[in-house]
Design a protein around this motif. Structure first.
Motif, PDB file in Angstrom:
ATOM      1  N   GLY A 143       0.827  -1.212   0.000  1.00 27.87           N
ATOM      2  CA  GLY A 143       0.000   0.000   0.000  1.00 27.87           C
ATOM      3  C   GLY A 143       0.861   1.261   0.000  1.00 27.87           C
ATOM      4  O   GLY A 143       0.595   2.222  -0.719  1.00 27.87           O
ATOM      5  N   ARG A 144       1.924   1.230   0.822  1.00 27.94           N
ATOM      6  CA  ARG A 144       2.830   2.383   0.877  1.00 27.94           C
ATOM      7  C   ARG A 144       3.519   2.589  -0.467  1.00 27.94           C
ATOM      8  O   ARG A 144       3.719   3.717  -0.924  1.00 27.94           O
ATOM      9  CB  ARG A 144       3.893   2.165   1.946  1.00 27.94           C
ATOM     10  N   LEU A 145       3.887   1.492  -1.070  1.00 28.11           N
ATOM     11  CA  LEU A 145       4.571   1.547  -2.363  1.00 28.11           C
ATOM     12  C   LEU A 145       3.665   2.201  -3.410  1.00 28.11           C
ATOM     13  O   LEU A 145       4.099   3.066  -4.181  1.00 28.11           O
ATOM     14  CB  LEU A 145       4.942   0.124  -2.774  1.00 28.11           C
ATOM     15  N   GLU A 146       2.401   1.798  -3.383  1.00 29.08           N
ATOM     16  CA  GLU A 146       1.459   2.365  -4.356  1.00 29.08           C
ATOM     17  C   GLU A 146       1.273   3.859  -4.114  1.00 29.08           C
ATOM     18  O   GLU A 146       1.167   4.649  -5.043  1.00 29.08           O
ATOM     19  CB  GLU A 146       0.124   1.608  -4.291  1.00 29.08           C
ATOM     20  N   GLU A 147       1.246   4.220  -2.812  1.00 31.56           N
ATOM     21  CA  GLU A 147       1.124   5.644  -2.469  1.00 31.56           C
ATOM     22  C   GLU A 147       2.342   6.417  -3.012  1.00 31.56           C
ATOM     23  O   GLU A 147       2.220   7.497  -3.571  1.00 31.56           O
ATOM     24  CB  GLU A 147       1.021   5.776  -0.940  1.00 31.56           C
ATOM     25  N   MET A 148       3.520   5.822  -2.859  1.00 34.14           N
ATOM     26  CA  MET A 148       4.739   6.468  -3.380  1.00 34.14           C
ATOM     27  C   MET A 148       4.678   6.613  -4.890  1.00 34.14           C
ATOM     28  O   MET A 148       5.055   7.641  -5.440  1.00 34.14           O
ATOM     29  CB  MET A 148       5.962   5.628  -3.034  1.00 34.14           C
ATOM     30  N   GLN A 149       4.197   5.570  -5.535  1.00 35.58           N
ATOM     31  CA  GLN A 149       4.113   5.623  -7.003  1.00 35.58           C
ATOM     32  C   GLN A 149       3.144   6.721  -7.440  1.00 35.58           C
ATOM     33  O   GLN A 149       3.410   7.441  -8.396  1.00 35.58           O
ATOM     34  CB  GLN A 149       3.694   4.257  -7.559  1.00 35.58           C
ATOM     35  N   ARG A 150       2.022   6.863  -6.682  1.00 36.69           N
ATOM     36  CA  ARG A 150       1.065   7.931  -7.008  1.00 36.69           C
ATOM     37  C   ARG A 150       1.730   9.300  -6.858  1.00 36.69           C
ATOM     38  O   ARG A 150       1.586  10.178  -7.682  1.00 36.69           O
ATOM     39  CB  ARG A 150      -0.174   7.837  -6.099  1.00 36.69           C
ATOM     40  N   ARG A 151       2.497   9.450  -5.742  1.00 39.44           N
ATOM     41  CA  ARG A 151       3.174  10.740  -5.499  1.00 39.44           C
ATOM     42  C   ARG A 151       4.206  11.038  -6.582  1.00 39.44           C
ATOM     43  O   ARG A 151       4.328  12.160  -7.026  1.00 39.44           O
ATOM     44  CB  ARG A 151       3.868  10.732  -4.137  1.00 39.44           C
ATOM     45  N   LEU A 152       4.907   9.981  -6.962  1.00 36.93           N
ATOM     46  CA  LEU A 152       5.938  10.161  -7.989  1.00 36.93           C
ATOM     47  C   LEU A 152       5.297  10.585  -9.309  1.00 36.93           C
ATOM     48  O   LEU A 152       5.761  11.523  -9.977  1.00 36.93           O
ATOM     49  CB  LEU A 152       6.722   8.851  -8.164  1.00 36.93           C
ATOM     50  N   ALA A 153       4.172   9.923  -9.651  1.00 40.16           N
ATOM     51  CA  ALA A 153       3.485  10.240 -10.891  1.00 40.16           C
ATOM     52  C   ALA A 153       2.945  11.663 -10.847  1.00 40.16           C
ATOM     53  O   ALA A 153       3.072  12.436 -11.823  1.00 40.16           O
ATOM     54  CB  ALA A 153       2.351   9.240 -11.120  1.00 40.16           C
TER      55      ALA A 153
END
Ligand SMILES: [Fe+2]
Length: 339
Positions: free
Chosen positions: A325-335
């Motif tokens: 879940g954290r990883l997906e949140e990071m990916q969203r932030r990066l995008a």
């Protein structure tokens, strides 16, 4: 045994070397700081030992490497070094050595106590260590700082009928632990033993303070020496739950006196209590200035990605899912930041 055929880049020419089974835990650098350094993703012996003190430290790194990645081209008699473990700091407090690969090479400790002995996190489960513990009168409690470093605690608990103490937020890592801590108040389960909940690195991370002198710190303080100071916090990239909460947890430590910090991954620090408090204060001030840890970078995402299957393999699927879940949140932030 390390194999010279698989030597990693960055090793200085000479007798000792690190091979590619290195897991990057840094225990070699903690034990022999003049000789080992990280040449990412591995550690390497960047300076061959050139006096007897360094030679002994390199031998200790070789003996304590959790995966046997440190080796030598010449044959050496290691018996005296092996026999020197566990090593006592004083006051019946020992570094057990023989770090376990199941805790990514975390250190574990032992406290000899008239009301029952304690182990802090778990080393390799071995006949040698079980015999030693037996000789000390067995084991009453196993204090588990957090989920990453439980290693083979269940085997020690079974062998000695010891009670494992772990916070409920970490329980997935040792589901059948005998004593489960709830809430975040400091508790004293036995005279002289203070459990201080210090969430942040993980949700239920805890420290143990023994006799107002020895603080077993789990994964908060490091030996990376990014700032060259006495006491340093791990880089925010290694804070799995909440940097802000970890900061509040470290601030809480200012209420207590202690002379030793004994980490899972990091070096032993020994200072007079007043000096330790100053070092802690300086460490907190630097940590307040650290950048926001959840800045998404490809490096941080890759670090987490490598952890997820390992967590599932270690029997912690719920934690792996939270990491995901954290990883997906990071990916969203990066995008979001790149648009
Ligand atoms: Fe950890």
């Amino acid at each position: 045994m390390a194999n010279v055929e698989n030597i990693v880049p960055g090793n200085a020419d000479g007798d000792f070397f690190v091979d590619s089974r290195c897991i990057g835990c840094g225990n070699c650098r903690d034990l022999a700081p003049a000789n080992f350094a990280k040449i990412a993703p591995y550690y390497a012996i960047v300076k061959q030992p050139d006096d007897s003190d360094e030679l002994r430290q390199v031998f200790e790194a070789l003996v304590c490497c959790p995966v046997g990645a440190v080796g030598s081209k010449q044959k050496h008699d290691m018996k005296a070094i092996v026999d020197s473990y566990p090593q006592e700091f004083g006051g019946g407090v020992y570094y057990l050595g023989f770090n376990s690969p199941y805790s990514a090479g975390g250190k574990s400790y032992f406290v000899k106590n008239a009301d029952g002995n304690w182990m802090i996190d778990s080393p390799k489960f071995s006949p040698r260590l079980t015999k030693w513990v037996e000789g000390q009168g067995g084991l009453r409690y196993m204090f588990l700082t957090h989920r990453d470093d439980v290693a083979e605690a269940d085997k020690y608990a079974t062998a000695f009928g010891a009670k494992r103490i772990i916070h409920r937020e970490e329980l997935e890592a040792q589901k059948d632990s005998e004593i489960v801590l709830d809430g975040f108040d400091t508790v004293e389960p036995q005279s002289g033993f203070l459990i201080i909940p210090t969430p942040g690195h993980t949700e239920g991370h805890c420290m143990l303070l023994y006799n107002s002198k020895y603080l077993f710190t789990g994964d908060v303080f490091t030996s990376m020496l990014r700032f060259g100071d006495k006491l340093e916090v791990w880089d925010p990239y290694y804070c799995w739950s909440s940097w802000e909460e970890q900061l509040r947890s470290i601030e809480k430590l200012l209420r207590y006196d202690f002379e030793w910090t004994l980490p899972s991954h990091g070096r032993f620090v020994h200072l007079p209590a007043a000096e330790m408090k100053q070092a802690l204060q300086a460490c907190i001030e630097r940590a307040r200035d650290e950048k926001e840890p959840f800045v998404a970078t490809p490096e941080r995402i890759n670090l987490f990605l490598r952890m997820i299957p390992a967590l599932r393999d270690a029997g912690q699927p719920e934690y792996a899912m939270r990491m995901q879940g954290r990883l997906e949140e990071m990916q969203r932030r990066l995008a979001a930041s790149s648009t």
